[in-house]
Design a protein around this motif. Structure first.
Motif, PDB file in Angstrom:
ATOM      1  N   ASP A   1      -7.915  14.565  -3.761  1.00 43.51           N
ATOM      2  CA  ASP A   1      -8.744  14.943  -2.288  1.00 43.51           C
ATOM      3  C   ASP A   1      -7.072  14.547  -1.036  1.00 43.51           C
ATOM      4  O   ASP A   1      -6.899  14.081  -0.999  1.00 43.51           O
ATOM      5  N   PRO A   2      -7.168  15.952  -0.925  1.00 40.56           N
ATOM      6  CA  PRO A   2      -6.338  16.595   0.498  1.00 40.56           C
ATOM      7  C   PRO A   2      -5.884  15.105   1.876  1.00 40.56           C
ATOM      8  O   PRO A   2      -5.338  15.215   2.572  1.00 40.56           O
ATOM      9  N   GLY A   3      -7.415  15.158   1.800  1.00 40.65           N
ATOM     10  CA  GLY A   3      -7.522  14.352   3.453  1.00 40.65           C
ATOM     11  C   GLY A   3      -7.197  13.035   2.856  1.00 40.65           C
ATOM     12  O   GLY A   3      -7.973  12.315   4.351  1.00 40.65           O
ATOM     13  N   VAL A   4      -6.845  12.030   1.619  1.00 42.89           N
ATOM     14  CA  VAL A   4      -7.153  10.913   1.964  1.00 42.89           C
ATOM     15  C   VAL A   4      -5.278  10.345   1.280  1.00 42.89           C
ATOM     16  O   VAL A   4      -4.558  11.096   0.815  1.00 42.89           O
ATOM     17  N   GLY A   5      -4.983   9.860   2.196  1.00 39.59           N
ATOM     18  CA  GLY A   5      -3.858   8.873   2.285  1.00 39.59           C
ATOM     19  C   GLY A   5      -3.864   7.846   2.996  1.00 39.59           C
ATOM     20  O   GLY A   5      -4.027   7.055   3.597  1.00 39.59           O
ATOM     21  N   LEU A   6      -1.522   7.971   2.843  1.00 42.22           N
ATOM     22  CA  LEU A   6      -1.225   6.754   3.365  1.00 42.22           C
ATOM     23  C   LEU A   6      -1.605   6.803   5.433  1.00 42.22           C
ATOM     24  O   LEU A   6      -2.179   5.722   6.058  1.00 42.22           O
TER      25      LEU A   6
ATOM     26  N   VAL B   1       0.967  -0.840  -0.297  1.00 44.56           N
ATOM     27  CA  VAL B   1      -0.152   0.296   0.218  1.00 44.56           C
ATOM     28  C   VAL B   1       1.081   1.011  -0.342  1.00 44.56           C
ATOM     29  O   VAL B   1       1.547   1.289   0.854  1.00 44.56           O
ATOM     30  N   TYR B   2       0.548   2.421  -1.125  1.00 47.91           N
ATOM     31  CA  TYR B   2       0.962   3.197  -1.074  1.00 47.91           C
ATOM     32  C   TYR B   2       0.505   4.663  -1.450  1.00 47.91           C
ATOM     33  O   TYR B   2      -0.661   4.771  -1.066  1.00 47.91           O
ATOM     34  N   GLU B   3       1.591   6.046  -0.871  1.00 43.80           N
ATOM     35  CA  GLU B   3       1.059   7.086  -1.293  1.00 43.80           C
ATOM     36  C   GLU B   3       2.348   7.925  -2.418  1.00 43.80           C
ATOM     37  O   GLU B   3       3.350   7.514  -2.256  1.00 43.80           O
TER      38      GLU B   3
END
Ligand SMILES: Cc1cc2nc3c(=O)[nH]c(=O)nc-3n(C[C@H](O)[C@H](O)[C@H](O)COP(=O)(O)O)c2cc1C
Length: 175
Positions: free
Chosen positions: A81-86, A7-9
């Protein structure tokens, strides 16, 4: 059949390239699914034999909404979407099999050795993996980009492939 989950960002594509190279290295003995954090499963199933997570260093740590917005404003990044990530995925995901092997990586632009020592994206990822109940099986690995928007420094994808092979061997000997 057992699988690895990577799983990556990635804002500019470098951590994604590393995630794919790691999966390539793993694949000789462990097929791997490579997914961006925003599309990763909300539960790590019992069929997952290894979890690998990674993303870029932002402001000496893991990306967060404010640093993703900076990436857009300062470097013209495309972040839907800056609210979504690792970070957000690691806060929300659940692990079906406690003790599942895990490892973390980050990408970074290098810089002064003092600054590099202070950077702690992969360390924070490791802590989050530990909190979830996974077992860290290898020290965090760091991969270097030539500039903020990349590209990766020469040889880093080959090094990631080799790290993937090493992780697969560690999992095989541990089971
Ligand atoms: C807002 C922002 C802050 C950053 N801060 C750091 C930092 O503190 N240390 C560092 O080594 N690199 C830093 N970088 C460079 C990133 O690590 C680099 O863009 C990233 O590794 C590239 O990976 P990606 O293509 O997957 O996004 C920063 C980049 C951005 C956009």
């Amino acid at each position: 059949m057992s699988r690895a989950l990577v799983v990556y960002e990635s804002v500019f594509g470098d951590a994604r390239a590393i995630a794919l190279a790691i999966a390539d290295g793993l694949s000789a003995s462990l097929p791997a699914d490579v997914v961006p954090a925003g599309q990763a499963p909300t539960e790590i199933g019992a069929d997952v034999a290894l979890v690998v997570v990674g993303g870029p260093n932002h402001a000496l740590g893991m990306p967060k909404p404010a640093t993703r917005v900076s990436a857009v404003r300062q470097y013209g990044a495309d972040v839907p979407d800056p609210g979504v990530g690792l970070r957000e995925w690691l806060e929300a995901v659940r692990v079906r099999s406690p003790g599942v092997p895990a490892a973390a990586f980050d990408t970074r632009s290098g810089g002064h050795p003092m600054l590099t020592r202070m950077d702690h994206a992969a360390r924070t990822e490791q802590k989050a993996l530990g909190k979830l109940g996974t077992k860290i099986v290898a020290p965090a690995e760091h991969f270097f980009v030539a500039d903020t928007r990349g590209p990766l420094v020469d040889g880093e994808e080959a090094r990631a492939r080799e790290w993937g092979r090493t992780l697969a061997e560690l999992v095989a000997t541990a089971s």
